[in-house]
Design a protein around this motif. Structure first.
Motif, PDB file in Angstrom:
ATOM      1  N   PHE A   1      34.774  66.559  45.565  1.00 12.02           N
ATOM      2  CA  PHE A   1      34.244  67.461  44.577  1.00 12.02           C
ATOM      3  C   PHE A   1      35.540  67.989  43.852  1.00 12.02           C
ATOM      4  O   PHE A   1      36.086  69.045  43.624  1.00 12.02           O
TER       5      PHE A   1
ATOM      6  N   ARG B   1      35.568  69.116  37.312  1.00 11.98           N
ATOM      7  CA  ARG B   1      35.105  68.132  36.195  1.00 11.98           C
ATOM      8  C   ARG B   1      35.132  68.661  34.751  1.00 11.98           C
ATOM      9  O   ARG B   1      35.296  70.113  34.452  1.00 11.98           O
TER      10      ARG B   1
ATOM     11  N   ALA C   1      28.126  65.714  44.344  1.00 14.07           N
ATOM     12  CA  ALA C   1      29.088  66.205  43.200  1.00 14.07           C
ATOM     13  C   ALA C   1      28.680  65.813  41.893  1.00 14.07           C
ATOM     14  O   ALA C   1      28.875  66.664  40.767  1.00 14.07           O
TER      15      ALA C   1
ATOM     16  N   TYR D   1      25.804  68.213  40.595  1.00 15.07           N
ATOM     17  CA  TYR D   1      26.103  69.431  40.472  1.00 15.07           C
ATOM     18  C   TYR D   1      26.655  69.286  38.924  1.00 15.07           C
ATOM     19  O   TYR D   1      26.509  70.116  38.187  1.00 15.07           O
TER      20      TYR D   1
ATOM     21  N   GLU E   1      30.150  74.369  46.846  1.00 13.46           N
ATOM     22  CA  GLU E   1      30.295  72.818  46.385  1.00 13.46           C
ATOM     23  C   GLU E   1      30.182  72.750  44.770  1.00 13.46           C
ATOM     24  O   GLU E   1      31.090  72.242  44.144  1.00 13.46           O
TER      25      GLU E   1
ATOM     26  N   HIS F   1      33.168  73.853  42.764  1.00 15.56           N
ATOM     27  CA  HIS F   1      34.191  72.911  42.671  1.00 15.56           C
ATOM     28  C   HIS F   1      34.204  72.177  41.395  1.00 15.56           C
ATOM     29  O   HIS F   1      35.161  71.559  41.085  1.00 15.56           O
ATOM     30  N   VAL F   2      32.974  71.812  40.896  1.00 16.35           N
ATOM     31  CA  VAL F   2      32.862  71.040  39.645  1.00 16.35           C
ATOM     32  C   VAL F   2      32.631  71.861  38.622  1.00 16.35           C
ATOM     33  O   VAL F   2      32.362  71.327  37.431  1.00 16.35           O
TER      34      VAL F   2
END
Length: 418
Positions: A138, A141, A209, A212, A233, A236-237
């Motif tokens: 993750f 991004r 990931a 998301y 989670e 995290h992106v």
């Protein structure tokens, strides 16, 4: 250190993945030897070489702790499990609650559970270890400016009553602004009917990931959670979340900073929050940046495994919990269970008596209706006989010569008169 996890099963749930992660990461450490034991399927190992710590991972496995040779025993609490059951699941709720009265050490995954145990069982040793995130699966991004409808992701198994999936889907459907909806479920085949949504599932961490990252916002309207893994989670992106105030949300969601918190059963408020995000790209960007900041501070899976290893060492080195206070608490829990069971049986017997009374009344009403139908049938058959007799009489009259002559005379008179 030699440890074992007692597990009921290892499906695709977040709780099962936590156990797998700890087992895998601890096993990689030279000082740990780890075993997973199916408490409901495999023979429980016996022998003279005890485990340093035996760990129950679900209320149904806690009773097996004393079948395992171990110097210390612990329960990994990933939630207060009695809350998973509806009121009608009376005995499961009470059995899950009794685990909190056992003479064991506890490891919780959230601060609120540690605080609750401190109130309920101040004598019980308790460690708190938050679930870590695999930072390699993750990573942050880059998010391009959104174009088109708001891409909404709802996470949860629709068939689980406390996940609030259908409520979330209904809120997205009620939005004024255009939106695209995806539901991600642990078992899509058991998702049932989810109107207007693409349903996906069975994804590995990398697939989650990507999902998301493809979404603008995650919606999670659960009623029961320990922490709520999906919003962590997603953060995290860089995907913010709209959540209800379930237990544990306060440990990672800050309203207006990295997500939005809406009320339980507040469909209009949830719809307004989603429409606001669809219209306000600046707010969505601010929440996304806040989510990434939260993620940077969240422990990695390796960090969590280190903390879990420290917790196990502390449990192994600490004297075994004094059984006396635990047994007293367990005795009170059993008494409470007995009294509640007695009342439950009384209510069930009263409900049964009402149901039997209603059934008997309906049976009598049905028999009376059948009797009336039979009476009406007899009367109808009698009337049909009378009508048939009149039909024959009419035909007899029409077939008589005098009747035919009278009819002929009448017609002749009518022609003359015309």
């Amino acid at each position: 250190m030699r440890i074992c996890f007692l597990v009921p099963e290892l499906g695709r749930s977040g709780g099962a993945e936590t156990i797998r992660s700890y087992a895998r990461l601890l096993e990689a450490r030279a000082s740990f030897e780890v075993e997973l034991i199916r408490a409901d399927g495999e023979p429980i190992p016996e022998g003279d070489d005890p485990y340093d710590v035996a760990i129950a991972t679900w209320w149904g496995t806690a009773g097996h702790l004393w079948r395992v040779p171990a110097r210390r025993r612990a329960v990994l609490l990933q939630s207060i499990e009695s809350r998973f059951y509806e009121e009608r699941h009376f005995f499961e709720r009470l059995a899950a609650e009794e685990v909190l009265s056992l003479p064991v050490a506890f490891v919780t995954v959230a601060g609120w559970m540690r605080d609750l145990l401190a109130e309920l069982r101040p004598d019980a040793p308790c460690e708190m270890v938050r679930r870590g995130i695999d930072k390699s699966a993750f990573p942050p991004r880059q998010r391009a400016p959104r174009e088109g409808p708001l891409r909404v992701l709802v996470e949860g198994q629709p068939s689980m009553w406390f996940k609030g999936v259908h409520e979330a889907v209904a809120c997205v459907g009620a939005m004024r602004e255009p939106a695209e909806l995806t539901v991600v479920a642990g078992d899509p085949a058991d998702a049932g009917e989810v109107d207007g949504a693409r349903v996906v599932g069975g994804l590995d961490p990398g697939g989650m990931a990507d999902l998301y990252a493809e979404s603008d916002v995650l919606v999670k309207l659960s009623r029961v959670e320990s922490l709520g893994l999906a919003p962590i989670e997603a953060a995290h992106v860089g995907t913010p979340a709209v959540v209800t105030p379930y237990t544990g949300h306060e440990e990672h969601v800050v309203h207006g900073r990295n997500g939005l918190v809406v009320g339980f059963d507040d469909a209009p408020g949830t719809v307004r929050a989603l429409d606001r995000l669809a219209r306000d790209a600046s707010l969505l960007g601010t929440l996304s940046e806040g989510a990434l900041e939260t993620a940077r501070e969240w422990p990695s899976a390796e960090d969590a495994a280190d903390s879990f290893a420290d917790a196990l060492r502390a449990i192994a080195e600490r004297p075994a919990p004094d059984a006396e206070p635990a047994l007293q608490d367990l005795a009170r829990a059993r008494l409470r269970r007995l009294e509640l069971t007695r009342e439950y049986v009384r209510q069930s017997e009263a409900a049964l008596e009402r149901a039997e009374g209603e059934r008997d009344w309906l049976r009598r009403a049905l028999q009376e209706a059948r009797d009336h139908v039979e009476e009406l049938g007899t009367a109808m058959r009698g009337l049909e006989g009378i009508v048939a007799q009149k039909d024959r009489l009419i035909e007899d009259i029409r077939s008589e010569r005098a009747y035919r002559a009278a009819v002929a005379v009448r017609r002749a008179l009518l022609r003359r008169g015309g």
